[in-house]
Design a protein around this motif. Structure first.
Motif, PDB file in Angstrom:
ATOM      1  N   TRP A  66      -1.572  -1.305  12.607  1.00 55.65           N
ATOM      2  CA  TRP A  66      -0.643  -2.540  13.603  1.00 55.65           C
ATOM      3  C   TRP A  66      -0.992  -3.887  12.919  1.00 55.65           C
ATOM      4  O   TRP A  66      -0.588  -4.431  11.651  1.00 55.65           O
ATOM      5  CB  TRP A  66      -0.156  -2.333  14.209  1.00 55.65           C
ATOM      6  N   GLY A  67      -2.314  -3.669  13.253  1.00 60.76           N
ATOM      7  CA  GLY A  67      -3.378  -5.017  12.936  1.00 60.76           C
ATOM      8  C   GLY A  67      -3.634  -5.258  11.416  1.00 60.76           C
ATOM      9  O   GLY A  67      -3.254  -6.358  10.937  1.00 60.76           O
ATOM     10  N   ILE A  68      -3.857  -4.524  11.072  1.00 58.07           N
ATOM     11  CA  ILE A  68      -3.543  -4.388   8.983  1.00 58.07           C
ATOM     12  C   ILE A  68      -2.272  -4.857   8.515  1.00 58.07           C
ATOM     13  O   ILE A  68      -1.834  -5.161   7.917  1.00 58.07           O
ATOM     14  CB  ILE A  68      -4.606  -3.034   8.322  1.00 58.07           C
ATOM     15  N   GLY A  69      -1.404  -4.253   8.765  1.00 57.87           N
ATOM     16  CA  GLY A  69       0.002  -4.159   8.283  1.00 57.87           C
ATOM     17  C   GLY A  69       0.630  -6.249   8.864  1.00 57.87           C
ATOM     18  O   GLY A  69       0.918  -6.944   8.253  1.00 57.87           O
ATOM     19  N   SER A  70       0.094  -6.524   9.998  1.00 58.03           N
ATOM     20  CA  SER A  70       0.585  -7.837  10.730  1.00 58.03           C
ATOM     21  C   SER A  70      -0.443  -8.748  10.195  1.00 58.03           C
ATOM     22  O   SER A  70       0.399 -10.153   9.881  1.00 58.03           O
ATOM     23  CB  SER A  70      -0.278  -7.553  12.149  1.00 58.03           C
TER      24      SER A  70
END
Length: 91
Positions: free
Chosen positions: A67-71
Motif C-alpha cells: 500500500w505504501g509503495i502504491g501510494s
C-alpha cells in the motif's frame, strides 16, 4: 483550472508523504522486532530458520508495504501531472 492544478499537486504530495510514512513505519516495526531479539541474545543462539520466521514480515506488514509503495507511485504520478498542467497553462 488553476484550482484543479493546485489540488493535483497537493494530492500528489499528500500521497507521497503518506506512502513514505507507511514504509517508514514498516521499517521501524521490523527493526524493533529484530532489536528485541538481539537484546535478548537470541539472534545468535537460535536456529537460522527460526530466527528468520520470527523476524519475517506478516501478511499485514506486506499489505502495508504494498500500500505504501502504491501510494507513493500514485502520488508521484499525480504530482507530475499537476506540475505539467500548471506549466502548460502558464506558457
Amino acid at each position: 483550472m488553476k484550482r484543479q492544478q493546485s489540488l493535483l499537486v497537493t494530492l500528489g504530495l499528500i500521497l507521497l508523504v503518506s506512502g513514505a510514512t507507511m514504509l517508514f513505519t514498516l521499517w521501524a516495526s521490523s527493526f524493533s522486532d529484530y532489536k528485541a531479539l538481539e537484546d535478548l541474545g537470541l539472534d545468535l543462539s537460535m536456529a537460522p530458520d527460526v530466527f528468520a520466521e520470527l523476524t519475517s514480515l506478516s501478511a499485514g506488514e506486506r499489505y502495508l508495504g504494498a500500500w505504501g509503495i502504491g501510494s507513493m507511485a500514485l502520488g508521484f504520478i499525480v504530482l507530475i501531472v499537476g506540475i505539467a498542467l500548471s506549466r502548460r497553462n502558464r506558457s
